[in-house]
Scaffold this active site. Sequence first.
Site, PDB file in Angstrom:
ATOM      1  N   TYR A  40     -37.074  39.287   3.055  1.00 36.30           N
ATOM      2  CA  TYR A  40     -38.321  40.010   3.298  1.00 36.30           C
ATOM      3  C   TYR A  40     -38.063  41.093   4.335  1.00 36.30           C
ATOM      4  O   TYR A  40     -37.105  41.835   4.208  1.00 36.30           O
ATOM      5  CB  TYR A  40     -39.421  39.017   3.700  1.00 36.30           C
ATOM      6  CG  TYR A  40     -40.796  39.612   3.612  1.00 36.30           C
ATOM      7  CD1 TYR A  40     -41.233  40.228   2.431  1.00 36.30           C
ATOM      8  CD2 TYR A  40     -41.661  39.572   4.686  1.00 36.30           C
ATOM      9  CE1 TYR A  40     -42.489  40.797   2.348  1.00 36.30           C
ATOM     10  CE2 TYR A  40     -42.934  40.132   4.604  1.00 36.30           C
ATOM     11  CZ  TYR A  40     -43.339  40.745   3.438  1.00 36.30           C
ATOM     12  OH  TYR A  40     -44.579  41.308   3.355  1.00 36.30           O
ATOM     13  N   LYS A  95     -45.768  27.198 -23.394  1.00 40.12           N
ATOM     14  CA  LYS A  95     -44.936  28.254 -23.993  1.00 40.12           C
ATOM     15  C   LYS A  95     -43.873  28.706 -22.995  1.00 40.12           C
ATOM     16  O   LYS A  95     -42.715  28.950 -23.366  1.00 40.12           O
ATOM     17  CB  LYS A  95     -45.826  29.429 -24.398  1.00 40.12           C
ATOM     18  CG  LYS A  95     -45.178  30.415 -25.368  1.00 40.12           C
ATOM     19  CD  LYS A  95     -44.939  29.788 -26.715  1.00 40.12           C
ATOM     20  CE  LYS A  95     -44.390  30.764 -27.719  1.00 40.12           C
ATOM     21  NZ  LYS A  95     -45.431  31.582 -28.348  1.00 40.12           N
TER      22      LYS A  95
END
Length: 762
Positions: A40, A95
């Site tokens: 970060y 899925k």
Amino acid sequence: MPIKVRREDALNYHREGVPGKIEVVPTKALSTQLDLALAYSPGVAEPCKEIAADKEKVYEYTAKGNLVAVISNGTAVLGLGDIGPEASKPVMEGKGVLFKKFAGIDVFDIEVDCKDPAEFVKIVKALEPTFGGINLEDIKAPECFEIEKALREQMNIPVMHDDQHGTAIISAAALLNALELVGKSIDQVRIVVNGAGASAIACAKIYVSLGARPENIVMLDSKGVIRKDRENLDAIKAEFATGRDLHTLEDAMKGADVFVGLSRGNVVTPEMLLSMADNPIVFALANPDPEIAYDLAMKTRPDVIMATGRSDHPNQVNNALGFPYIFRGALDVRATEINEAMKLAAVRAIADLAKQPVPDAVSRAYGDKTLSFGKDYLIPKPLDYRLITTISPAVAKAAMESGVARRHITDWAAYEVELQERIGIDQKLMSTIIQKAKSNPKRVVFAEADNPKILKVAQVVSDERIAHPILLGNRQKIEQIAAELHLDLSACVIIDPAEEEERRERFAQILYQKRQRRGVTLYDARKLMLDRNYFGVAMLETGEADAFISGLTKNYPRVIRPALQIVGARAPMKRVAGMYILHSKHRTLFFADTTVNENPTAEELVDIIKLTQRGVQFFGFEPRMAVLSYSNFGSAEGAVPEKVQKAVALAKERYPDIIVDGDIQANVALDVQLLRENYPFSELAKEGANTLIFPNLESGNIAYKLLQEAGGLEAIGPILLGMNKPVHILQLGSSIREIINMVAIAVVDAQRRNKVEEKVNT
């Protein structure tokens, strides 16, 4: 038989532990302050600046290139209809799981509260910077056609509505192969498509792309044959409207060569089937009930070639054969779309794969050594590990040749290796074992049937035809627990040893004969037969069961003792050992002995080596065994290195075909580069070890438990090696999944022993 899924089981599966089925995990180290600073602020600014200067570098510095969005508005979810975006989320997560399992693709599922097609397109279009591809799912027709068309035109990443194209691609591959078998040409056959939804329209379109003539296709919806003279016919259906004098399905079926059903069950009668042309091709894809039952169709027309949407019949048309690998190929060349050329490449790749010799591993997975191209094998099986290395390269090449690829692959051999590494070919180990068990279920006796976990397992293995459970315990208590859990155990045999006086006496006599010179009196034997472990093992010994499972609630020695006393160890070694399988995405390791032999001698280690070789081969692997120590080939002195060195020398002398080496440290045994650089003389230097033999019980036990808990590896076991019959003892407190795995292993163990006995008897 189709798998029975009970409401409470499904709800528990989704809510237990961490709710849902997917999570986000970091791919980089985050253990130090430097790691955090790189991940970060301030380090993250550097890739941001690179991407700002060149947007294509987003694929280099972020996960975009392997990230697909599965997007739905919940308007056509499974067979449930318009249930809304929130209710569609479990399907979209599911899925995502298939994308990850079969193709190594990461997924965010996105459920959008929007039914207006134009607004929906606007929302999805705005997500393009985040994703490498878009999988549209469960959007009702006809809006799905408009949405997909608009998004394909407006976006520069692959977009596919799988409900349309998945079934079309798989059924088209099956159709090409079926036509080849019957010697018919696709441009000549008459095709009936029963259904006019998204998948039916897509099927008809792809058949035309493959050469079918539109005038030879008759399509039906709920009102009957779609005719050109029908009023208020929408543009999508009008494309397949016929001018022929046909009105009903019965009319359309007369003389037809091909029937494709994407409608509802049991609408095709035997009379309709008999009216079709010679060697008819019938794809009855409605689920769970096909348009005509498989057995009825085969009885009515022995010349029929048939496919369904079900796994319990040949030729299952399963979308999982297509979408993971199509997106994989598209992502890997950074395709701007999934075009017709890529879909047709997938069709032909799937069709061609079915004509290739089926690997033993795939045949074993389905318990069918006769798998070969023919009327019962038109398309590959879903667990065929070659799908990713067949379909994805074909799709990638088509993208490159059709000009939609932004990245070009040149080393196809390296790409194949990369594809295999993405999914970890060894991941399918337990799937293979379970499929093999289903091919010939055996009678498995459970000694702890008054435990809720065991009863849930019994329900699953019975419903899925993995095994035929025999449940030992108090009948009233078992039935009470089953009722509380809403289980149906009608297919299971329940036996209360306390009620089986004749059996107990017979079993006691067997135990007495075996142990009378080991301090067991007939009185002792009769008393011991009230113990379900003794009773269950005696059932196995007398052939009243094929395998024995226990250990969930009792410590290992208490369970193994009855097995050793009644069933005993296999000659000539008369030794047993315990093995664990430690499994991750990238490798499968076998550990022995982790459960039985406390401090084996060198001679005993040789027996363990041989037992482990057989055990590893049972799972379809060729063992490369490292016998472990704190020393590398004599680099340190001590009792353990000396014992290991002696054991290895004896093992090589007695069993020259075994790949085994030691003494060696665990990290060295698994690090091929380290082996090659420092110990090139070792038999393990070529590929490294996949099987670790521990010098004593404490080291093996500690190692597998550490890797299981701290290393995040999946442990399968313990697997008992060397018994005369299939006895398998659970780890204390095993999960339901772990128990099911052990049941499948026990069944396959019993299958193998039966085959050996049959060979001996013949």
